[in-house]
Design an enzyme around this catalytic site. Sequence first.
Site, short mmCIF file in Angstrom:
data_model
loop_
_atom_site.label_atom_id
_atom_site.label_comp_id
_atom_site.label_asym_id
_atom_site.label_seq_id
_atom_site.Cartn_x
_atom_site.Cartn_y
_atom_site.Cartn_z
CB ALA A 258 -0.95 -0.16 1.25
CD GLU B 34 -2.50 -7.75 2.42
OE1 GLU B 34 -2.01 -6.80 2.15
OE2 GLU B 34 -3.08 -8.02 3.50
N1 COA Z 1 4.62 3.11 -0.22
C1 COA Z 1 4.87 4.52 -0.60
N2 COA Z 1 6.00 4.54 -1.48
C2 COA Z 1 7.06 3.38 -1.68
C3 COA Z 1 6.34 2.10 -1.21
C4 COA Z 1 5.30 2.22 -0.53
N3 COA Z 1 4.86 0.89 -0.10
N4 COA Z 1 7.52 1.38 -1.42
C5 COA Z 1 8.42 1.96 -2.54
N5 COA Z 1 8.11 3.32 -2.43
C6 COA Z 1 8.78 4.35 -3.01
C7 COA Z 1 9.76 4.97 -2.11
O1 COA Z 1 9.43 5.90 -1.16
C8 COA Z 1 10.65 5.49 -3.33
O2 COA Z 1 10.04 6.81 -3.61
P1 COA Z 1 11.15 8.32 -3.85
O3 COA Z 1 12.01 7.67 -4.71
O4 COA Z 1 10.14 9.06 -4.22
O5 COA Z 1 11.90 8.16 -2.43
C9 COA Z 1 10.54 4.62 -4.39
O6 COA Z 1 9.24 3.80 -4.26
C10 COA Z 1 11.36 3.74 -4.58
O7 COA Z 1 11.88 2.84 -3.31
P2 COA Z 1 13.08 2.76 -2.60
O8 COA Z 1 12.50 2.47 -1.13
O9 COA Z 1 14.07 3.92 -2.97
O10 COA Z 1 13.65 1.50 -3.29
P3 COA Z 1 14.66 0.59 -2.73
O11 COA Z 1 15.16 -0.53 -3.59
O12 COA Z 1 15.72 1.15 -1.84
O13 COA Z 1 14.02 -0.28 -1.76
C11 COA Z 1 11.79 -1.79 -0.86
C12 COA Z 1 12.91 -1.21 -1.98
C13 COA Z 1 10.72 -2.53 -1.65
C14 COA Z 1 12.67 -2.61 -0.04
C15 COA Z 1 11.41 -0.44 0.04
O14 COA Z 1 11.06 0.49 -1.07
C16 COA Z 1 10.52 -0.64 1.00
O15 COA Z 1 10.92 -1.18 1.95
N6 COA Z 1 9.08 -0.37 0.56
C17 COA Z 1 8.13 -0.33 1.66
C18 COA Z 1 7.37 -1.90 1.69
C19 COA Z 1 6.37 -1.99 2.63
O16 COA Z 1 6.60 -1.80 3.77
N7 COA Z 1 5.40 -2.27 1.97
C20 COA Z 1 3.95 -2.54 2.87
C21 COA Z 1 3.16 -1.32 2.83
S1 COA Z 1 1.85 -1.56 4.05
#
Ligand code: COA
Length: 260
Positions: free
Chosen positions: A66, A114
């Site tokens: 999300a 999910e």
């Molecule tokens: N919601 C909003 N934005 C998200 C997102 C999410 N769930 N997952 C990734 N993004 C965004 C990041 O904020 C980033 O945006 P920005 O470039 O404007 O800062 C962009 O997507 C790229 O993500 P980034 O974190 O830089 O990539 P990464 O390769 O370093 O890490 C993940 C990848 C998937 C490990 C990391 O993005 C992450 O942990 N995301 C959240 C996962 C999560 O908790 N999901 C459950 C949500 S309920």
Amino acid sequence: MSYATLLFDVRDAIAFIIVNRPDKLNALSGQVITDLGHAVDQVRHSPEIRAAIVTGAGPKAFVAGADISEFRGLGSVGARRFSAKGSGIFRSIEKSPKPYLAAVNGFALGGGCELAMACHLRLASENAKFGQPEAKLGIPPGYGGTIRLPRLVGKGRAIEMLTTGAMIDAAEAYRIGLVNRVFPADQLLAEAEKLARAMVANPPLAVAACLELAQAQEGMHMDDALALESAAFGTLFETADAKEGTAAFLEKRPAKFTGR
Ligand code: COA
């Protein structure tokens, strides 16, 4: 119909639904959820569509959850509504009489995992990663993760994933039964399409009955589930496609199905 956050294309009776926010790793914003709801309706109501493949745009993510940036200021009532809306749409995917295949091409986290689990089956690229990291944010999953994950991989493994929030790779997801098959990334969509074609080649009423029965038995007593299957077996027996399928087999010729 066109969508703000999805690419939607139909080829040979297969709908390709691509979540298209690659710069945000295809995170499920409110708009994506709304668009997905409309896309699911379109699949359900379009007779020319017989199966759907769901995937994410770009090489890195299926859906990374999300959209956390929309969580701020949601409040308890808003959060509950947010969960119920997405859950309802995912449930319509699960209850669809047309098969949904998730082609998981990278991160499938939180709502992404999910979404994949709500689909009828999951195919993964070798670089796919699965996880339910919500506990790390201080919340449980809200789109069915605590229900579908235990059903798919068993309670013990599910609880480990849910409570640690740790990711697993595609090989592990395959080992525990979270995905049906794993492919090199560049073959994933073609393989998903191949599988969807095999489903589309079969009579749609029979495919729908298989989906409905497999779904319905989850909440049923064994005897009731068997009775429901027998009833469906009897009903389907009278369809033109069942008659044609049987005749074609006996006459050693390819069947010509009409969808009736
Ligand atoms: N919601 C909003 N934005 C998200 C997102 C999410 N769930 N997952 C990734 N993004 C965004 C990041 O904020 C980033 O945006 P920005 O470039 O404007 O800062 C962009 O997507 C790229 O993500 P980034 O974190 O830089 O990539 P990464 O390769 O370093 O890490 C993940 C990848 C998937 C490990 C990391 O993005 C992450 O942990 N995301 C959240 C996962 C999560 O908790 N999901 C459950 C949500 S309920």
